[in-house]
Design an enzyme around this catalytic site. Structure first.
Site, PDB file in Angstrom:
ATOM      1  N   TRP A   1      29.795  48.499  33.489  1.00  0.00           N
ATOM      2  CA  TRP A   1      30.940  47.681  33.064  1.00  0.00           C
ATOM      3  C   TRP A   1      31.201  47.839  31.573  1.00  0.00           C
ATOM      4  CZ3 TRP A   1      33.896  47.207  36.833  1.00  0.00           C
ATOM      5  CH2 TRP A   1      33.432  46.888  38.115  1.00  0.00           C
TER       6      TRP A   1
ATOM      7  N   ASP B   1      31.903  39.792  28.276  1.00  0.00           N
ATOM      8  CA  ASP B   1      32.230  39.821  29.698  1.00  0.00           C
ATOM      9  C   ASP B   1      31.198  38.956  30.429  1.00  0.00           C
ATOM     10  OD1 ASP B   1      32.654  40.409  32.365  1.00  0.00           O
ATOM     11  OD2 ASP B   1      32.603  42.590  32.119  1.00  0.00           O
TER      12      ASP B   1
ATOM     13  N   LYS C   1      33.010  36.032  41.353  1.00  0.00           N
ATOM     14  CA  LYS C   1      31.558  35.893  41.441  1.00  0.00           C
ATOM     15  C   LYS C   1      31.136  34.427  41.412  1.00  0.00           C
ATOM     16  CE  LYS C   1      31.686  40.472  40.288  1.00  0.00           C
ATOM     17  NZ  LYS C   1      32.175  41.411  39.295  1.00  0.00           N
TER      18      LYS C   1
HETATM   19  C1  LIG Z   1      32.688  42.534  38.837  1.00  0.00           C
HETATM   20  C2  LIG Z   1      32.634  42.805  37.382  1.00  0.00           C
HETATM   21  C3  LIG Z   1      33.710  43.392  36.696  1.00  0.00           C
HETATM   22  C4  LIG Z   1      34.942  43.901  37.393  1.00  0.00           C
HETATM   23  O1  LIG Z   1      35.725  42.855  37.831  1.00  0.00           O
HETATM   24  P1  LIG Z   1      37.166  43.123  38.487  1.00  0.00           P
HETATM   25  O2  LIG Z   1      37.685  41.719  38.587  1.00  0.00           O
HETATM   26  O3  LIG Z   1      36.936  43.782  39.804  1.00  0.00           O
HETATM   27  O4  LIG Z   1      37.951  43.960  37.556  1.00  0.00           O
HETATM   28  C5  LIG Z   1      33.600  43.546  35.335  1.00  0.00           C
HETATM   29  N1  LIG Z   1      32.499  43.153  34.671  1.00  0.00           N
HETATM   30  C6  LIG Z   1      31.450  42.594  35.301  1.00  0.00           C
HETATM   31  C7  LIG Z   1      30.256  42.169  34.511  1.00  0.00           C
HETATM   32  C8  LIG Z   1      31.488  42.404  36.675  1.00  0.00           C
HETATM   33  O5  LIG Z   1      30.425  41.863  37.300  1.00  0.00           O
END
Ligand SMILES: *Cc1c(COP(=O)(O)O)cnc(C)c1O
Length: 359
Positions: free
Chosen positions: A101, A171, A195
């Site tokens: 990521w 993030d 999540k």
């Molecule tokens: C799942 C995830 C993403 C991607 O998320 P999307 O909503 O599918 O773009 C980005 N960063 C982390 C840490 C994630 O777990």
């Protein structure tokens, strides 16, 4: 009906309380004569929902008044572009590279400005978090970027980089709402909802006021935080149903669980049960440096691919689904987000014990 324990990395489980509440309001939300999905986003009913959702998030996370909460679409992935479009002034940001990521965030940042990679844990398949105290931060960087919980590798920062006047951008897609945090340590926090916050389709950005308003004039309106902030996330139709579910998730955390301190206590207990078993198992092991272990995503391997595959398929037959690791790392991964009950982790550990005896 028999519901499974879903260890998916996302979209993932929602608390049964949330699903039941949504089911009870499916045909008619309060006395509106309609479901939330059918409502105008300009209706007084929906305005009350989005306002309540923001206020709950502010209360639950302790978000200071000089931060805006934005409800967006495009997933966490769109933030990899929106962040540099909105925050780059001098044109470069410091990044700590801890997995796929952050790699994607670096690629998008480099299309708009320059990513200076201060450290990377790629040398050990991202199984640890670099020491954040020992890095050559640039005093003139526009921001420092981290992926706080690395969903794929099962690592998490336990200590944040101290970046002084340079804003920290993080993030939190796979760890938001899993524990209390000090929002004032960050300039910007973002998370895809699927999540720990609700269904897919909603992205939440928490941004300090002074970081809004720096996008260049040719930035598309939809990609400019200023537009979204000025219109209270109603510049266009927001993801109304996802916001409604997010509000229910926050209500569950606040009223049923009792807040983030209690949430963390439960998450600690779930993770401890699993890591403790892994540390004593002769068959399974966790590849992550112990001090950097994630509370939300627990990775493990047997060291034998055929045995991993057998485990994954037998687990599924037991109603323990989606324990396959990410395709880039293999092995197994149990994502134990907020909505995964202790009973689910107990069932998984019991199955692992039995599998170890049988194989
Ligand atoms: C799942 C995830 C993403 C991607 O998320 P999307 O909503 O599918 O773009 C980005 N960063 C982390 C840490 C994630 O777990």
């Amino acid at each position: 009906m028999s519901r499974v324990y879903n260890f998916s990395a996302g979209p993932s489980m929602l608390a049964e309380w949330v699903l039941k509440k949504a089911a009870s309001q499916m045909l008619e939300y309060r006395d509106s004569g309609q479901s939330v999905m059918e409502m105008s986003h300009r209706s007084s009913e929906f305005k009350a929902i989005i306002t309540e959702c923001e206020q709950r998030l502010r209360r639950v996370m302790g978000i200071p008044d000089h931060y805006k909460v934005l409800f967006l679409q495009g997933g966490a992935s769109l933030q990899f572009s929106m962040i540099p479009m909105n925050l780059l002034i001098k044109g470069h940001a410091d990044v700590i590279h801890t997995g796929q990521w952050s790699k994607k965030a670096i690629a998008e940042l480099n299309k708009i400005g320059r990513a200076d990679i201060l450290a990377s844990s790629e040398d050990a398949t991202f199984s640890y978090i670099p020491d954040v105290d020992a890095l050559p931060y640039h005093a003139d960087a526009d921001y420092v970027y981290i992926c706080e919980n690395n969903t794929i590798y099962g690592t998490k920062y336990k200590k944040l980089p101290q970046t002084g006047n340079v804003p920290l951008v993080a993030d939190l897609s796979s760890c938001i709402l899993s524990e209390p945090i000090d929002v004032s340590q960050y300039g910007l926090i973002f998370a895809g909802a699927q999540k720990n916050m609700g269904p897919a389709g909603l992205t939440v950005v928490i941004i300090r006021d002074d970081l809004i308003g720096h996008a260049s004039a040719n930035t598309p309106s939809m990609l400019n935080y200023q537009t979204i902030a000025d219109q209270d996330s109603m510049f266009n139709t927001p993801p109304t149903y996802a916001i409604y579910i997010c509000n229910l998730v926050l209500q569950w955390i606040e009223d049923i669980i009792g807040g983030l301190a209690e949430m963390k206590k439960r998450n600690d207990q779930k993770a401890a049960l699993l890591y403790d078993f892994l540390d004593h198992s002769d068959m399974f092991s966790n590849p992550v440096k112990p001090k950097d272990r994630s509370l939300m995503n627990v990775t493990f391997v047997t060291g034998n691919e055929a045995l991993d595959a057998k485990f994954i398929s037998e687990a599924k037959a037991q109603g323990l689904i989606n324990v396959k690791g990410h395709r880039s790392v293999g092995g197994m991964r149990a994502s134990i987000y907020n909505a995964m009950p202790m009973a689910g982790v107990e069932r998984l550990v019991a199955f692992m014990k039995q599998f170890e005896l049988d194989n």
